[in-house]
Each structure stands twice: as C-alpha cells, then as structure tokens.
Motif scaffolding. Sequence first.
Motif, PDB file in Angstrom:
ATOM      1  N   SER A  59     -23.324  -5.775  41.414  1.00  0.00           N
ATOM      2  CA  SER A  59     -22.049  -5.140  41.947  1.00  0.00           C
ATOM      3  C   SER A  59     -21.433  -4.185  42.553  1.00  0.00           C
ATOM      4  N   ALA A  63     -16.876  -4.114  54.752  1.00  0.00           N
ATOM      5  CA  ALA A  63     -15.821  -5.653  55.526  1.00  0.00           C
ATOM      6  C   ALA A  63     -14.304  -5.272  55.152  1.00  0.00           C
ATOM      7  N   ARG A  64     -13.933  -4.874  54.502  1.00  0.00           N
ATOM      8  CA  ARG A  64     -12.187  -4.866  54.174  1.00  0.00           C
ATOM      9  C   ARG A  64     -11.875  -3.413  55.258  1.00  0.00           C
ATOM     10  N   SER A  65     -12.639  -1.926  55.387  1.00  0.00           N
ATOM     11  CA  SER A  65     -11.734  -1.312  56.049  1.00  0.00           C
ATOM     12  C   SER A  65     -12.410  -1.598  58.044  1.00  0.00           C
ATOM     13  N   ALA A  67     -26.380  -2.282  51.005  1.00  0.00           N
ATOM     14  CA  ALA A  67     -25.754  -3.193  51.990  1.00  0.00           C
ATOM     15  C   ALA A  67     -26.316  -3.183  53.135  1.00  0.00           C
ATOM     16  N   GLY A  84     -22.369  -5.064  46.677  1.00  0.00           N
ATOM     17  CA  GLY A  84     -21.233  -5.932  46.527  1.00  0.00           C
ATOM     18  C   GLY A  84     -20.336  -5.247  47.093  1.00  0.00           C
ATOM     19  N   ALA A  85     -19.520  -4.425  46.786  1.00  0.00           N
ATOM     20  CA  ALA A  85     -18.179  -3.662  46.291  1.00  0.00           C
ATOM     21  C   ALA A  85     -18.567  -2.710  47.707  1.00  0.00           C
ATOM     22  N   THR A  86     -19.557  -2.426  48.651  1.00  0.00           N
ATOM     23  CA  THR A  86     -19.956  -1.479  48.951  1.00  0.00           C
ATOM     24  C   THR A  86     -19.502  -1.773  50.148  1.00  0.00           C
ATOM     25  N   LEU A  87     -20.144  -3.265  50.420  1.00  0.00           N
ATOM     26  CA  LEU A  87     -20.119  -4.001  51.597  1.00  0.00           C
ATOM     27  C   LEU A  87     -18.186  -5.035  51.975  1.00  0.00           C
ATOM     28  N   TRP A  88     -18.157  -4.807  50.419  1.00  0.00           N
ATOM     29  CA  TRP A  88     -16.698  -5.360  50.354  1.00  0.00           C
ATOM     30  C   TRP A  88     -15.820  -5.026  50.622  1.00  0.00           C
ATOM     31  N   ASP A  89     -15.800  -2.870  50.939  1.00  0.00           N
ATOM     32  CA  ASP A  89     -15.321  -2.067  51.389  1.00  0.00           C
ATOM     33  C   ASP A  89     -15.671  -1.524  52.718  1.00  0.00           C
TER      34      ASP A  89
END
Lengths: 263, 294
Positions: A46, A56-58, A229, A49-54
Amino acid sequence: MSHRGPLLRQGYRVGLALLLPLVLAIGWELAVDSGAAPGRLLPPPSRIGATLWDLARSGDLRLHVEATLVRVGLGFLFGAVAGIVAGALVATVPLLRWLVDPSLQALRAVPSLAWVPLFILWFGILETPKVLLIAVGVFFPVYVAVSGAIASVDRKLIEVGRIFRLSRLALARRILLPAVLPATLVGLRTGLGLGFLFVVAAELMGASEGLGYLLVDGQQFSKPDQIVAAIIAFALVGKLADMVLVSLTLPLTRWQDTVRDRL
Amino acid sequence: MTAAQPGRDAEPAEVPRLEPNAPVVRRIAQQETPVLIVNDLSKTYADGTEALAGIDLKVRQGEIVALIGGSGCGKTTLLRLIAGLDQASRGAVQVDGETIRGPHPAVGVVFQEPRLLPWLDVAGNVGFGLADLRRAERRARVAAALERVGLAEQSHRWPRDLSGGQQQRVAIARAFVAGPRVLLLDEPFSALDAFTRKGLHEQLLDLWAEAKPTILIVTHDVGEAVTLADRVVVMRPRPGRLDETVAVEVARPRAPAAAGYEEAVRRVLAALDRSLRPVETRRDLTPEGRANWW
Ligand SMILES: Nc1ncnc2c1ncn2[C@@H]1O[C@H](COP(=O)(O)OP(=O)(O)OP(=O)(O)O)[C@@H](O)[C@H]1O
Ligand SMILES: [Mg+2]
C-alpha cells in the motif's frame, strides 16, 4: 482445454502468472499491518502504491521515465544499427571477418561496466557516456546474432534464388533478409534487455533524473518505498518496451514456430 | 541396390542392344535440333575427385530422359552443371543453342529436398520466380499450377504445415510455373513412400503434358525411370560417364501391367548390372569407357 478460445486461455495464463506476486503482496501487507513484520526496510504494497501514485501525480514519474527511455532509446538505436551493420559486413566480406571479428570478440569478453571509468574520463558524466555505455551493451548481442544468422543461412535456399536468377540485391532482400530476421529479432530483444540493465548502471554513476536516479535518491535518503517503486517502474517500462519491439516485428516472423510459441 | 541384382531372365547376351541404326537413335539424331546438348562435359572437384569425364548427351524437345546409376557416379554433378550452379572443368552445355554460363531462364530445377522458403506460404513459394509478372497474372498462374498438383486448398498454408509429399509438389509447381524449356529433377521423390510417389508421377506427367518441357530426371528407382522416361540413360562411376541407353517404348499412360513395361524394366536392370562391371571386360565401350554406339 482444447475447447477454450485462445483469448480465454491467454487470460487464464495471465491470471496464473499474477497469482504468486499477488499472494505475496497481500501476505506482506497483512504481515506488516498486524505488526508481525516491520515495514521499515521493505514497505508494504500500500505504501509503495501510494508513493508511485504521488510520483505519478506530481509529474515526477513521467519526467524520470522519459529521461530513462530517451537514454535507452538512443543507446539502443545506436547500438542496434551499429550491430546490424557490423554483423552484416563481417558476415558477407571475408576480409573484414578476418580483420575485425577477432578484435570484436575479444572486446565482447570485457564486461561492459568495465568501460564506465574510461567513458567518464573521456566524456564527462553527462548524457554521452550513458548513451554510449548502453549502446555498447546493445551492440554485442545484436552483432553476434546478425553475423551468426547471415553466416548460417542455408546455402540450399540461396541456390533457389540463384536458379531464379535473382540479382544480388534481390537475393539479399528476398532470401537473406527474411532468413536472418528471427535471429536478429532475438538479438534485438536481448540487446534491449541489456539496454535496461546498463541504463541503471549509467544512471547510478550520476544523474539528476531518470529511474536510476530515483534508486540512488531512495538509498541516500532512506526511502525504500521509492526504491521499490522505481524497480516496479523499471519492470513495467522494460516489459512494455519489449512488447512494443515484439509486436512491431511479429508480422515479419509469424512463419516461425519458435517465435510464435514463445509469446 | 536393385541395380546389383540382374533380372532372372535378363541374360546380357539376350538383351537387344541399342545400335547406331536403331530407330530411336536415328530419330533423336535426325529429327530436330536438340533442346539440350551436353558436349564433352567434365568436372573435377577442387579436391581432385573426378566426378564426370566426357559426358555427351542430346535431348530433344519434350523428351523425358531418366538418369540412373549407382551412388556417386556424378548424376547430381551433371544436373548442377546443366543448371549452371557449378562450373564445368571442360566441355559445355547448350540449351536452345545458348551456352550455359550460369542459371538460365529456360532451365528449371527441382532438388532432392523441396527447398521451400519457410517464410512464404504455399502460393508465395510457387510464385517465387514470377516476381516480374503483374500481380493478377502471377496469381492466376500460381492458382492454375496449384490446381494441377492438387494443392489449391492449401495455398495459404506454411510449408512446415505440409507433408513431405505436399512440399515436393509445391517445389514441382514452383519449377513448372516459370515455364521452363528444360526441367531438371534430382531424385525428387526419393524421400517419399511408394504410394505418394505413384501419385506424384501422374501429376508430373500431367504438368509435363501441358507445355511438354524437356525433362531430365535422376532416379534410383528403375520402375520410376520406366514409368516416366522415353529414354533411360545409365551412368557408371569413377569417373562418372554415360553408359548404355535403354529406349522405353511403352504407350502412355504407363502401368506395370502395360505391354513392354516388364521388358523395359528388365533391360534397364541388365544395363545397370553391366554398368557395374570393369570397363576392360566391356566390348561395347571404348577404352576410355565411352559408349561405342554414340
Ligand atoms: N562439392 C564436392 N567436392 C568434392 N567432391 C564432390 C563434391 N560433390 C560431389 N563430389 C564427388 O563427386 C562424385 C559424384 O557425386 P554426385 O553427388 O554427383 O553423385 P550422385 O550420382 O548424385 O550420387 P547419389 O546417387 O548418391 O546422389 C562423388 O564421388 C562425390 O563424392
Ligand atoms: Mg545425387
């Protein structure tokens, strides 16, 4: 089994392939969650995933992936072109073969990473040595595959071309080229794989962007989630690049049993 | 080898010999200028092997000649020289009056193996030599040839998905579709079972009947030679030379039961048997081993 459609069967196989990583991920997640395992050195899925998401979003992820892809792409392009040209020349011109091949084979025996210090001395630490290192890594498998494939083209098939009085050019295009294509593709795939191997090495030796930079950064600032990540991003990008390469060349080698079955 | 066993009642003395005035010889010599002329053809390989020594052969338009002889007597070498795939050491080959210096557009070849290009489907292989034609015409000719060899349904399959017999039919269609004046076949059926071979004989003759190319076919099979050929030429080894010629005058279509078939087989077997004897004991040969009558 035999009644199942190919699509269904493929889905089934993909499902099987994903089963083990999924079970491991869920297990680890639960283990960390319940406090049975510390998540400090290997963060739970989790968090990764959150790191990847961050990332990606930035937009950072895109920046890094792009930087890595450009390096691999350029290195692959140069290495593959050089490998194909050198392989074709060496296989078709005996003088060149005796002149060049022994030296190339000797150079091939040098682990490519051994070039790193020299390249840095020569070209600094910017893009040139990185691309060059990747190109060197890509060059050898392509060179070996192409020269070997041309040398082992069935003389009997060449004779078929001669019987139909093909010009040298037509012979190359209609018999040599299709005959060496499968082996060349295998060489290119190996080369691409090595390209991704060497881009990590290249980016570890100093970069301000790229997936390899994420690795170094993660190590220096103790961010294991970022390291994992980046590893996952590497795996995805590498696999994707390989798939693109294969799907681009698949129509050309569809006649071959082995290529088709391996996919 | 069948050649080594003389037929029971094939005593050499009783077998009619081909004399210079025998009808078939006169016909070949006088009728028309031959399509294929082999003149004093010799081949010594780089390692010193004398594969052929002084071959003389004339084949007229539309004639089917079978070359038969023991292993290593130079049959393949002869065909490769005629095809222009190798260089002769001496002598020359002419096709339609043109000296052969390399592969010639009027000469087609079917090798012992099908030699299909694995990256082309059946139709692509058959049309391989027709690259210069317009697409529509090429398609039509390929389709007609495939129809002839009974592979119309298979035109989009890969060679590897075909049986050995089907592959060899594709190879034959590929050679025929180019419209050769002279067609060379080197043991084209030797890898196939007797049943498949029989079917292929019929298809070969069927294709031949259209444009009547001159055919030179190498075989180890006496029955095949007698079924297909107007003339069976026996070769003898070390160095390879032509020995006796047996004319086959059996009405077509031929079957083992046809009148004269058995007789022709006996004569070829007897000639093969004689070809294995030393030259010195042969009164019908010159000391150099050439057939005296030619
Ligand atoms: N490339 C070559 N180099 C040297 N010698 C050769 C070569 N090709 C054939 N020969 C020799 O020439 C002789 C005739 O060979 P060839 O292949 O023409 O015989 P063949 O009658 O076709 O035999 P088979 O019935 O076994 O096919 C043999 O002694 C063979 O060893
Ligand atoms: Mg042979």
